[in-house]
Design a protein around this motif. Sequence first.
Motif, PDB file in Angstrom:
ATOM      1  N   THR A 285       0.825  -1.213   0.000  1.00  0.00           N
ATOM      2  CA  THR A 285       0.000   0.000   0.000  1.00  0.00           C
ATOM      3  C   THR A 285       0.857   1.261   0.000  1.00  0.00           C
ATOM      4  OG1 THR A 285      -1.667  -1.209   1.255  1.00  0.00           O
ATOM      5  CG2 THR A 285      -1.905   1.181   1.163  1.00  0.00           C
ATOM      6  N   TYR A 286       1.964   1.237   0.743  1.00  0.00           N
ATOM      7  CA  TYR A 286       2.870   2.385   0.848  1.00  0.00           C
ATOM      8  C   TYR A 286       4.301   1.960   0.523  1.00  0.00           C
ATOM      9  CZ  TYR A 286      -1.079   4.321   3.468  1.00  0.00           C
ATOM     10  OH  TYR A 286      -2.321   4.758   3.840  1.00  0.00           O
ATOM     11  N   PRO A 287       4.566   1.564  -0.697  1.00  0.00           N
ATOM     12  CA  PRO A 287       5.911   1.061  -1.028  1.00  0.00           C
ATOM     13  C   PRO A 287       6.977   2.144  -1.018  1.00  0.00           C
ATOM     14  CG  PRO A 287       4.572   1.244  -3.008  1.00  0.00           C
ATOM     15  CD  PRO A 287       3.660   1.504  -1.857  1.00  0.00           C
ATOM     16  N   GLY A 288       6.565   3.388  -1.289  1.00  0.00           N
ATOM     17  CA  GLY A 288       7.553   4.461  -1.341  1.00  0.00           C
ATOM     18  C   GLY A 288       8.265   4.673  -0.026  1.00  0.00           C
ATOM     19  N   ALA A 289       7.594   4.367   1.089  1.00  0.00           N
ATOM     20  CA  ALA A 289       8.237   4.540   2.395  1.00  0.00           C
ATOM     21  C   ALA A 289       9.490   3.685   2.513  1.00  0.00           C
ATOM     22  CB  ALA A 289       7.250   4.199   3.509  1.00  0.00           C
ATOM     23  N   ALA A 290       9.444   2.471   1.959  1.00  0.00           N
ATOM     24  CA  ALA A 290      10.610   1.597   1.997  1.00  0.00           C
ATOM     25  C   ALA A 290      11.749   2.177   1.173  1.00  0.00           C
ATOM     26  CB  ALA A 290      10.233   0.212   1.474  1.00  0.00           C
ATOM     27  N   VAL A 291      11.428   2.645  -0.024  1.00  0.00           N
ATOM     28  CA  VAL A 291      12.456   3.211  -0.909  1.00  0.00           C
ATOM     29  C   VAL A 291      13.107   4.422  -0.253  1.00  0.00           C
ATOM     30  CG1 VAL A 291      12.867   4.328  -3.134  1.00  0.00           C
ATOM     31  CG2 VAL A 291      11.331   2.354  -2.980  1.00  0.00           C
ATOM     32  N   LEU A 292      12.305   5.321   0.294  1.00  0.00           N
ATOM     33  CA  LEU A 292      12.848   6.539   0.890  1.00  0.00           C
ATOM     34  C   LEU A 292      13.651   6.248   2.147  1.00  0.00           C
ATOM     35  CD1 LEU A 292       9.739   8.844   0.396  1.00  0.00           C
ATOM     36  CD2 LEU A 292      11.926   8.992  -0.821  1.00  0.00           C
ATOM     37  N   SER A 293      13.207   5.301   2.966  1.00  0.00           N
ATOM     38  CA  SER A 293      13.964   4.936   4.164  1.00  0.00           C
ATOM     39  C   SER A 293      15.330   4.381   3.790  1.00  0.00           C
ATOM     40  CB  SER A 293      13.190   3.910   4.995  1.00  0.00           C
ATOM     41  OG  SER A 293      11.993   4.451   5.493  1.00  0.00           O
ATOM     42  N   VAL A 294      15.347   3.496   2.787  1.00  0.00           N
ATOM     43  CA  VAL A 294      16.615   2.909   2.350  1.00  0.00           C
ATOM     44  C   VAL A 294      17.532   3.973   1.755  1.00  0.00           C
ATOM     45  CG1 VAL A 294      17.644   1.343   0.652  1.00  0.00           C
ATOM     46  CG2 VAL A 294      15.709   0.573   2.051  1.00  0.00           C
ATOM     47  N   LEU A 295      16.983   4.855   0.923  1.00  0.00           N
ATOM     48  CA  LEU A 295      17.814   5.921   0.345  1.00  0.00           C
ATOM     49  C   LEU A 295      18.361   6.849   1.426  1.00  0.00           C
ATOM     50  CD1 LEU A 295      15.772   6.912  -2.844  1.00  0.00           C
ATOM     51  CD2 LEU A 295      17.892   5.587  -2.729  1.00  0.00           C
ATOM     52  N   TRP A 334      18.258  -1.020  13.783  1.00  0.00           N
ATOM     53  CA  TRP A 334      17.047  -1.195  12.998  1.00  0.00           C
ATOM     54  C   TRP A 334      16.329   0.134  12.794  1.00  0.00           C
ATOM     55  CZ3 TRP A 334      15.724  -5.567  10.549  1.00  0.00           C
ATOM     56  CH2 TRP A 334      16.256  -6.781  10.999  1.00  0.00           C
ATOM     57  N   VAL A 335      15.655   0.239  11.644  1.00  0.00           N
ATOM     58  CA  VAL A 335      14.729   1.336  11.358  1.00  0.00           C
ATOM     59  C   VAL A 335      13.392   0.688  11.049  1.00  0.00           C
ATOM     60  CG1 VAL A 335      14.184   3.289   9.862  1.00  0.00           C
ATOM     61  CG2 VAL A 335      16.574   2.763  10.429  1.00  0.00           C
ATOM     62  N   CYS A 336      12.393   0.946  11.871  1.00  0.00           N
ATOM     63  CA  CYS A 336      11.127   0.220  11.757  1.00  0.00           C
ATOM     64  C   CYS A 336       9.928   1.167  11.719  1.00  0.00           C
ATOM     65  CB  CYS A 336      10.939  -0.721  12.954  1.00  0.00           C
ATOM     66  SG  CYS A 336      12.206  -1.995  13.127  1.00  0.00           S
ATOM     67  N   GLY A 337       8.976   0.872  10.837  1.00  0.00           N
ATOM     68  CA  GLY A 337       7.667   1.468  10.977  1.00  0.00           C
ATOM     69  C   GLY A 337       7.164   2.372   9.891  1.00  0.00           C
ATOM     70  N   SER A 338       8.038   2.986   9.085  1.00  0.00           N
ATOM     71  CA  SER A 338       7.552   3.925   8.068  1.00  0.00           C
ATOM     72  C   SER A 338       6.689   3.197   7.039  1.00  0.00           C
ATOM     73  CB  SER A 338       8.731   4.600   7.369  1.00  0.00           C
ATOM     74  OG  SER A 338       9.490   5.353   8.282  1.00  0.00           O
ATOM     75  N   SER A 344      -3.033  -3.941   9.524  1.00  0.00           N
ATOM     76  CA  SER A 344      -3.420  -4.286   8.163  1.00  0.00           C
ATOM     77  C   SER A 344      -3.339  -5.798   7.934  1.00  0.00           C
ATOM     78  CB  SER A 344      -2.515  -3.571   7.161  1.00  0.00           C
ATOM     79  OG  SER A 344      -2.746  -4.044   5.847  1.00  0.00           O
ATOM     80  N   ARG A 345      -4.221  -6.298   7.090  1.00  0.00           N
ATOM     81  CA  ARG A 345      -4.191  -7.714   6.712  1.00  0.00           C
ATOM     82  C   ARG A 345      -3.619  -7.907   5.313  1.00  0.00           C
ATOM     83  NH1 ARG A 345      -9.874 -10.296   9.023  1.00  0.00           N
ATOM     84  NH2 ARG A 345      -9.565  -9.660  11.203  1.00  0.00           N
ATOM     85  N   ALA A 346      -2.995  -6.863   4.791  1.00  0.00           N
ATOM     86  CA  ALA A 346      -2.409  -6.956   3.453  1.00  0.00           C
ATOM     87  C   ALA A 346      -1.280  -7.974   3.429  1.00  0.00           C
ATOM     88  CB  ALA A 346      -1.897  -5.585   3.021  1.00  0.00           C
ATOM     89  N   LYS A 347      -1.009  -8.465   2.248  1.00  0.00           N
ATOM     90  CA  LYS A 347       0.019  -9.477   2.058  1.00  0.00           C
ATOM     91  C   LYS A 347       1.369  -8.980   2.569  1.00  0.00           C
ATOM     92  CE  LYS A 347       2.303 -12.125  -1.603  1.00  0.00           C
ATOM     93  NZ  LYS A 347       2.370 -12.342  -3.078  1.00  0.00           N
ATOM     94  N   GLY A 348       2.031  -9.800   3.357  1.00  0.00           N
ATOM     95  CA  GLY A 348       3.379  -9.498   3.833  1.00  0.00           C
ATOM     96  C   GLY A 348       3.452  -8.705   5.114  1.00  0.00           C
ATOM     97  N   VAL A 349       2.319  -8.109   5.553  1.00  0.00           N
ATOM     98  CA  VAL A 349       2.341  -7.261   6.741  1.00  0.00           C
ATOM     99  C   VAL A 349       2.587  -8.084   8.001  1.00  0.00           C
ATOM    100  CG1 VAL A 349       0.984  -5.712   8.196  1.00  0.00           C
ATOM    101  CG2 VAL A 349       0.965  -5.435   5.717  1.00  0.00           C
TER     102      VAL A 349
END
Length: 530
Positions: A285-295, A334-338, A344-349
Amino acid sequence: MIEAYAVADVRAAEEAAMAGLPEGELMARAAQGLAAVVAARLEERQGMRVVGLVGSGNNGGDALYALADLAERGFAVAAVHTATAHAGGLAAALEAGVALLPADPEADGAERRGLLAEADVVVDGLLGIGGRPGLSEEAAGWVDEIPEDAWVIAVDLPSGADPAGEVVLGDAVFADETVTFGVAKPVHLLPATEPAVGRLTVIDIGLDLARPDASPLPDSRSSRFRGAGAAETENTARPEGGEAAYRPVVERLTFDDVRRLWPVPGASSDKYSRGVVGVVAGTPTYPGAAVLSVLGALGAGPGMVRYLGPPEVQALVHAAAPEAVTAEGRVQAWVCGSGFDPTSRAKGVAEQKHHVQEALASDLPVVVDAGALELLDHRSAPTLLTPHAGELARLLSRLRGEEVTRAEVTSAPLAHAREAAERTGCTVLLKGSHTLVVSADPSRPVRSQADAPAWVGTAGAGDVLGGLLGTLLAAGLDPLDAGALGALVHGVAADRTNPGGPVRISEVARRIPETVAALLRRSGGGWGER
């Protein structure tokens, strides 16, 4: 670093200094420094007219003696003053040719308005550090008459602002510049009051809060500063011994602190000694958060970034940052939560929730943001919580068992950040126009950073910041230092992305490496080679 000291400690240091100086010497130093600043601003503006708004006590005395100094230099000077203004200052001002206009509730105020309308500089000497938040009806009326084009200089603090910096501004002077004496105070650095301060100028009057005695500045006292009308001050016991007598209660990192604190690798460094950052962020649902956290993490220079998340999000992370590792393994912070919703019951959560819970149960440093805050109660390992006001309100509501609103947090940000730090045992970084970093250890100073442009207040900014902070924790920094240092670099990177205009958060992340390099090269006032 800018250090701000509690008002009670400043008063005690002033009293200790006065005990070893000629009578009135400290006020003379303050007044002469203030006069020099006002004269410089008049010269910059090619102006000649100064009007002081003067209240009672030593703050008003500083203003009156400074106005007398300016009159003797040939400036056109007037002062509107209360009936209880400093008697010695009034006498000196009258002798120097200052036009004095006492407050008269029966008058229509036309003369006062006329003086203010012609002012190039207005000196606010209504209330000092002993004052309470807010203005009287009479004082508020005077302040409303200050013309928009006058340069307003507040003496010690903008009148009406809370000296402790915790009460949100109500009726107050909004200064273009504040001239304070000896050291900064909380009012100058904390988010509730700093918007009224403007430019901060600190005048050295010989206070040394590391020691209880004054430094040996030359005697600048003329006879007019002695005696008559000095306001009484609270009798505070003088600290004993030569050790540090006072400690700052608020601190702000400056650009020059980056070289001192930033973890710079050496010739023998490797990816593990530089730190491995684990990131659990983003969902389909919010994939951009992962990209921005990693960058954000990569931009700060870690040894490795390890991302754990759903396969479709991993693919986006790899597309943006092929150097990121997407397999489980060694992690040092660790960086967790963004972008993560634990409900959520979405896949992978569910798997991500498990990774977050494992990180929180470990003894490793953790940056806890957004959805991960809902899984935290208390933690003893190094932990940096990074809520915005709404998230902090939800966290405190859960921990208290009663509702805390966002409005309550924004009306008293420091008090609520302190409460969260106390309840969780964690360092709290409260995001906003100012970034507050509050340790769970109440003896440590609060850090208050204000380095970012308003343009950066947009979606994704916290994701980048979280990743950056994770790199600093993985390198071994204490959460308080990591929080303030990360906020500074994040803010400067945003400003350098597009000075004075809109910024894209992905571009801010990409600007972090060059920003760090520029700050590390920086010497004195310049940025160094580009």
